[in-house]
Design a protein around this motif. Sequence first.
Motif, mmCIF file in Angstrom:
data_model
loop_
_atom_site.group_PDB
_atom_site.id
_atom_site.type_symbol
_atom_site.label_atom_id
_atom_site.label_comp_id
_atom_site.label_asym_id
_atom_site.label_seq_id
_atom_site.Cartn_x
_atom_site.Cartn_y
_atom_site.Cartn_z
ATOM 1 N N PHE A 181 0.827 -1.208 0.000
ATOM 2 C CA PHE A 181 0.000 0.000 0.000
ATOM 3 C C PHE A 181 0.862 1.260 0.000
ATOM 4 C CE2 PHE A 181 -2.846 -3.155 1.892
ATOM 5 C CZ PHE A 181 -3.997 -2.969 1.130
ATOM 6 N N LYS A 182 0.309 2.323 -0.512
ATOM 7 C CA LYS A 182 0.968 3.637 -0.492
ATOM 8 C C LYS A 182 -0.083 4.672 -0.098
ATOM 9 C CE LYS A 182 4.468 6.168 -2.640
ATOM 10 N NZ LYS A 182 4.417 6.011 -4.088
ATOM 11 N N MET A 183 0.205 5.462 0.934
ATOM 12 C CA MET A 183 -0.690 6.525 1.378
ATOM 13 C C MET A 183 -0.029 7.864 1.124
ATOM 14 S SD MET A 183 -2.559 7.110 5.079
ATOM 15 C CE MET A 183 -3.798 5.852 4.748
ATOM 16 N N HIS A 184 -0.683 8.713 0.319
ATOM 17 C CA HIS A 184 -0.173 10.041 -0.016
ATOM 18 C C HIS A 184 -0.857 11.104 0.840
ATOM 19 C CE1 HIS A 184 1.985 9.222 -3.908
ATOM 20 N NE2 HIS A 184 1.242 8.133 -3.844
ATOM 21 N N PHE A 185 -0.067 12.080 1.277
ATOM 22 C CA PHE A 185 -0.583 13.221 2.024
ATOM 23 C C PHE A 185 -0.423 14.519 1.238
ATOM 24 C CE2 PHE A 185 0.963 10.019 4.981
ATOM 25 C CZ PHE A 185 -0.185 9.762 5.706
ATOM 26 N N ILE A 186 0.607 14.600 0.429
ATOM 27 C CA ILE A 186 0.852 15.748 -0.452
ATOM 28 C C ILE A 186 1.158 15.186 -1.826
ATOM 29 C CG2 ILE A 186 2.345 17.727 -0.959
ATOM 30 C CD1 ILE A 186 2.892 17.944 2.036
ATOM 31 N N VAL A 187 0.495 15.694 -2.867
ATOM 32 C CA VAL A 187 0.770 15.226 -4.222
ATOM 33 C C VAL A 187 1.482 16.324 -4.992
ATOM 34 C CG1 VAL A 187 -1.084 13.547 -4.317
ATOM 35 C CG2 VAL A 187 -1.533 15.885 -5.029
ATOM 36 N N ARG A 188 2.485 15.893 -5.744
ATOM 37 C CA ARG A 188 3.261 16.786 -6.595
ATOM 38 C C ARG A 188 3.352 16.168 -7.982
ATOM 39 N NH1 ARG A 188 7.198 20.459 -4.191
ATOM 40 N NH2 ARG A 188 8.221 20.286 -6.188
ATOM 41 N N GLU A 189 3.260 17.021 -8.990
ATOM 42 C CA GLU A 189 3.479 16.625 -10.373
ATOM 43 C C GLU A 189 2.634 15.453 -10.839
ATOM 44 O OE1 GLU A 189 7.526 15.753 -10.067
ATOM 45 O OE2 GLU A 189 8.132 17.802 -9.802
ATOM 46 N N PRO A 190 1.327 15.495 -10.653
ATOM 47 C CA PRO A 190 0.521 14.469 -11.315
ATOM 48 C C PRO A 190 0.648 14.624 -12.829
ATOM 49 C CG PRO A 190 -0.745 15.668 -9.657
ATOM 50 C CD PRO A 190 0.522 16.422 -9.892
#
Length: 500
Positions: A412-421
């Motif tokens: 699993f991977k949990m993201h809190f801040i997304v950059r460069e979609p």
Amino acid sequence: MTDAPRPTPSRRSLIAGGATIAALAGSQARAQPARRRPNIVFMMVDNFGYGDLGCYGGGELRGVPTPRLDQLAAEGVRLTNFNCEPECTPSRTALMTGRMPVRCGTSNVESRGTKDGIAPWEYTLAELLSDSGYATACYGKWHLGSSEERLPTRQGFDEWFGIPRSSGEVNWPLQPNFDPAEYSLQPVHEGRRGEPSRVLRTYDRAARALMDREITDRATAYIRRQAKGDKPFFLYLPFTLPHDPPLTHPDHTKPGRSQYQNALDEIDHNAGRVIEAVDAAGIRDNTIIVFCSENGPQTFQGLGVDFGGRSDTGPFRGEFPSGWEGAVRVPCIIRWPGRAKAGRVSNEIVSMLDFYRTFAEAAGAADKVPTDRAIDSVSQTDFLFGTKATSDRQHLMIFHANKLLAVKWKNFKMHFIVREPPRGQMVASGQVATTAFAEELPSPWVFDLENDPKELWNIYTTNIWVQRPVTRIRREYEASVARFPNVPTGGEGPVAAIAG
């Protein structure tokens, strides 16, 4: 300025003298005789994607075969879930200290002209191996400090050649209205332990094209020389390609190919020369060779200067500096004949951090790993060089600029801040993303990386339970910081340690 003493157990034991010899002898007895401790050749490329090498799905698909590195993979272990940090300085910090870069004040590249790199207080892998009787050399891109007291020969290396920062700087003077009063091109350095580094030349675009050839020339000469000596050696080769601008030696600049294809050809050729030097010197069976990248691609620089395709992330999304798999999951090949099973492929989680403890154990120097600071490295000795089928790492935290971007736990991977979609991808605010976009999410995004390697399907609402292990990981990190405070950016060490 002189190096501040490092308050580590290994530093104190060196002063003790006889105690150090006894401890080292004991650790070597359970490992292997001193003469048989392995040499370590660590090759690292710069901004290289998961999908570039033939053995990772690239090579001929990208118009340039990579036979030498494909052969290395056939002779060793190929990792498909190897994780670096999201940017240059952080990944190099992880390798050299075994500590998450956020702990060292280096969770992003410092570009404001203030003090950069790791503090002299850190106890580097080069120092650990040097204190254990290894010869050490660094040829290439350092990017862990520009000031004299932070250069490689002040951080455990007997000798070095290369540049202190990034190749991208050679493009700055080409930009409209560039002001030379604000910036001078960085120099190419050469240095030896105990002496100030000396400037050889200016690192401009002409020098940039020739840099990796000279790194390779020096590396092969070093291998031939050290193979005749009594000491095992650690040779660190942080190549400058394919970082922007991907300018290559004239021997690899071919008509009809993009600059990146030229770079891919030179990378494979240079790595092959290093591997061949090890084999020809008669030290193949007693040398660990690693080839990896320090982060994923950067496709958005160089526009208007260097045209053509860039590095490829294979099945993964995003590019650096972000928490997406395309930024942090990169190729890693490890060869140690007779110890690393030839042709093995593993999708177990391994981190750049883990080489610190793994190499310390291989060198019979596990007792030298400091205990007065947080060490995030996990030993992968039994997994990489033994019979264990599973990695000893189940999670990793991805920071950038002191902010937690994501936590990877099992699949699993949990993201809190997304950059460069990806361009055109809608993010939480409803805005269209660009390469420079960043957003703190109102609620986390969760992806199952095995079922969704491109991280396209957010399954948070049906897997809220993943918050529990991730929260536990975050709390353990916070507790470790309370015990061992992080080094501030540009600092000389933790305030308490320096004051003491």
